[in-house]
Design a protein around this motif. Structure first.
Motif, mmCIF file in Angstrom:
data_model
loop_
_atom_site.group_PDB
_atom_site.id
_atom_site.type_symbol
_atom_site.label_atom_id
_atom_site.label_comp_id
_atom_site.label_asym_id
_atom_site.label_seq_id
_atom_site.Cartn_x
_atom_site.Cartn_y
_atom_site.Cartn_z
ATOM 1 N N HIS A 55 0.781 -14.304 -17.755
ATOM 2 C CA HIS A 55 1.843 -15.295 -17.604
ATOM 3 C C HIS A 55 1.798 -15.938 -16.217
ATOM 4 C CE1 HIS A 55 3.564 -12.351 -20.605
ATOM 5 N NE2 HIS A 55 3.609 -13.482 -21.274
ATOM 6 N N LEU A 56 1.198 -15.235 -15.279
ATOM 7 C CA LEU A 56 1.079 -15.686 -13.898
ATOM 8 C C LEU A 56 -0.328 -15.378 -13.412
ATOM 9 C CD1 LEU A 56 2.176 -16.549 -11.072
ATOM 10 C CD2 LEU A 56 3.007 -14.188 -10.802
ATOM 11 N N ARG A 76 8.976 -15.651 -4.185
ATOM 12 C CA ARG A 76 9.921 -16.461 -4.968
ATOM 13 C C ARG A 76 9.296 -16.923 -6.280
ATOM 14 N NH1 ARG A 76 11.698 -22.300 -3.166
ATOM 15 N NH2 ARG A 76 11.141 -21.456 -1.115
ATOM 16 N N PHE A 77 8.036 -17.324 -6.241
ATOM 17 C CA PHE A 77 7.389 -17.802 -7.463
ATOM 18 C C PHE A 77 7.237 -16.668 -8.469
ATOM 19 C CE2 PHE A 77 4.086 -19.464 -10.222
ATOM 20 C CZ PHE A 77 4.394 -20.811 -10.293
ATOM 21 N N THR A 78 6.863 -15.497 -7.981
ATOM 22 C CA THR A 78 6.732 -14.338 -8.869
ATOM 23 C C THR A 78 8.076 -14.002 -9.509
ATOM 24 O OG1 THR A 78 4.952 -13.466 -7.479
ATOM 25 C CG2 THR A 78 6.005 -11.924 -8.994
ATOM 26 N N ALA A 79 9.139 -14.063 -8.722
ATOM 27 C CA ALA A 79 10.479 -13.793 -9.259
ATOM 28 C C ALA A 79 10.855 -14.814 -10.324
ATOM 29 C CB ALA A 79 11.505 -13.817 -8.122
ATOM 30 N N TRP A 80 10.499 -16.065 -10.092
ATOM 31 C CA TRP A 80 10.827 -17.127 -11.060
ATOM 32 C C TRP A 80 10.090 -16.903 -12.385
ATOM 33 C CZ3 TRP A 80 7.374 -21.326 -12.481
ATOM 34 C CH2 TRP A 80 7.978 -22.276 -13.311
ATOM 35 N N VAL A 81 8.793 -16.551 -12.310
ATOM 36 C CA VAL A 81 8.033 -16.289 -13.533
ATOM 37 C C VAL A 81 8.612 -15.080 -14.260
ATOM 38 C CG1 VAL A 81 5.775 -15.684 -14.483
ATOM 39 C CG2 VAL A 81 5.931 -17.370 -12.642
ATOM 40 N N ARG A 125 11.676 -13.977 -14.147
ATOM 41 C CA ARG A 125 12.987 -14.333 -14.705
ATOM 42 C C ARG A 125 12.845 -15.122 -16.001
ATOM 43 N NH1 ARG A 125 17.719 -17.637 -11.508
ATOM 44 N NH2 ARG A 125 16.609 -19.420 -12.333
ATOM 45 N N ASN A 126 11.704 -15.787 -16.147
ATOM 46 C CA ASN A 126 11.446 -16.552 -17.361
ATOM 47 C C ASN A 126 10.625 -15.765 -18.381
ATOM 48 O OD1 ASN A 126 12.451 -19.536 -17.101
ATOM 49 N ND2 ASN A 126 11.661 -19.005 -15.078
ATOM 50 N N ALA A 128 13.842 -25.948 -10.233
ATOM 51 C CA ALA A 128 14.303 -24.578 -10.479
ATOM 52 C C ALA A 128 13.884 -23.660 -9.336
ATOM 53 C CB ALA A 128 13.750 -24.077 -11.815
ATOM 54 N N LEU A 129 12.669 -23.847 -8.823
ATOM 55 C CA LEU A 129 12.224 -23.049 -7.679
ATOM 56 C C LEU A 129 13.039 -23.368 -6.433
ATOM 57 C CD1 LEU A 129 8.358 -23.052 -8.081
ATOM 58 C CD2 LEU A 129 9.807 -21.037 -7.890
ATOM 59 N N ASP A 130 13.386 -24.632 -6.254
ATOM 60 C CA ASP A 130 14.251 -25.004 -5.131
ATOM 61 C C ASP A 130 15.584 -24.264 -5.205
ATOM 62 O OD1 ASP A 130 12.636 -26.715 -3.668
ATOM 63 O OD2 ASP A 130 13.260 -28.512 -4.750
ATOM 64 N N GLN A 131 16.107 -24.130 -6.410
ATOM 65 C CA GLN A 131 17.406 -23.491 -6.581
ATOM 66 C C GLN A 131 17.359 -21.996 -6.281
ATOM 67 O OE1 GLN A 131 18.514 -24.589 -10.566
ATOM 68 N NE2 GLN A 131 18.773 -26.757 -10.035
ATOM 69 N N LEU A 132 16.171 -21.399 -6.346
ATOM 70 C CA LEU A 132 16.024 -19.978 -6.017
ATOM 71 C C LEU A 132 15.858 -19.737 -4.520
ATOM 72 C CD1 LEU A 132 13.661 -18.582 -8.809
ATOM 73 C CD2 LEU A 132 16.102 -18.143 -8.519
ATOM 74 N N ALA A 133 15.660 -20.808 -3.758
ATOM 75 C CA ALA A 133 15.433 -20.653 -2.318
ATOM 76 C C ALA A 133 16.752 -20.457 -1.586
ATOM 77 C CB ALA A 133 14.726 -21.891 -1.769
#
Length: 325
Positions: free
Chosen positions: A121-122, A79-84, A86-87, A206-211
């Protein structure tokens, strides 16, 4: 079908002597196990996990808004990788030797792996590291890089010597990922959480919203609640004393059998046998070790520290020529 390399049970079932995982071999923690067994799985958990967030935040002395819950460490990594991504993230920095899920998630999102953390970036850190159980030598430069940095602290509660390579000020700048099921000796109960950096509350939301809805079931909630209790923490502290004794005897056993044993601070370590192992033959004897090739360390095996009875079984098997190729 994607095959993920991991320790623990396999097609043959649960190994009698399982050195392949890093769970607390003193476990399970009695109070945590009782809490899981008492968990009421009939209703849904609170979708906001209000009480759990507050208890975790109090344990770490942080604001509850900084707590991000996850189905497991692996779920958070994805999920964290997806969030980074996406940004706009495109480059990732990884330790030379690392848990394979970091790279797997980065590859799924088409990140480029870079050697210079200043280009990333990550970035992923892990202390004690896996598979070696050591301090990450580039941790400080990675934190200063400007990337989104996650420090995987899965094995911090099982540190048997040494200390974290990052000071308190640096820790406040990174995401801290915690998976207490290993320390509690209950790896079958999946549940994890992360602590966002001090000024990253909006990113945490924002990470909560991706869960997905209800990332934690009733049993995971019970485990995490128990983990922060004084009773569980007292048990953990006592278990570390036993693990230190077991680690010393296990390292001595392998040294006497001409293995090259690498240093480490955690309840596991890596070692290279004097000649290649026949892993299926060893598994047939009820013993499983973790091949560290997937971590980037071929020719070595990671061994979780187990009690004297398990060590005796390992020694007997290794003295038999048929477990070597």
């Amino acid at each position: 079908m994607t095959t993920t390399t991991h320790g623990g049970p396999d097609a043959l079932g649960v190994p009698r002597w399982d050195f392949s995982t890093n769970a607390n071999a003193s476990g399970p923690c009695p109070s945590a196990l009782a809490a899981v067994q008492r968990a009421d799985a009939r209703p849904y958990p609170d979708p906001s996990y209000t009480a759990l967030r507050e208890s975790l935040a109090a344990f770490h002395a942080v604001d509850a808004a900084r707590i991000v819950l996850a189905g497991s460490a692996s779920e958070f990594i994805g999920r964290f990788t997806a969030w980074v991504a996406r940004n706009g993230g495109k480059q990732v920095w990884l330790p030379v030797l690392a848990y394979g899920d970091y790279a797997q998630a980065a590859q799924a999102w088409q990140f480029e792996r870079v050697r210079d953390p200043a280009r990333a970036h990550l970035a992923w850190l892990c202390e004690p590291s896996s598979p070696l159980g050591e301090v990450e030598p580039f941790a400080r430069s990675v934190v200063a890089s400007g990337a989104q940095v996650v420090l995987d602290r899965a094995y911090e509660p099982l540190r048997l010597s040494g200390r974290c390579g990052l000071e308190a000020a640096a820790l406040r700048q990174v995401w801290q990922l915690w998976t207490p099921n290993k320390a509690m000796g209950l790896t079958g109960v999946r549940g994890a959480y992360a602590i966002a950096p001090e000024r990253a509350v909006a990113q945490a939301r924002a990470l909560d919203q991706l869960a997905p809805s209800w990332p934690l079931g009733a049993h995971a909630v019970a485990l995490l609640d128990a983990w922060v209790s004084p009773t569980a923490q007292d048990w953990l502290a006592q278990s570390l004393e036993r693990l230190r004794e077991w680690r010393a005897s296990q390292r001595q056993l392998l040294t006497e059998l001409d293995w090259t044993v690498l240093p480490g601070d955690a309840n596991y370590f890596c070692a290279a046998p004097p000649r290649p192992l026949d892993a299926p033959a060893l598994r047939a004897a009820g013993i499983k070790l973790r091949d560290t090739t997937s971590f980037g360390l071929p020719g070595h095996w990671r061994l979780g520290v187990l009690p004297p009875e398990a060590q005796a079984a390992l020694g007997t098997a290794l003295r038999r020529a048929e477990v070597f190729e």
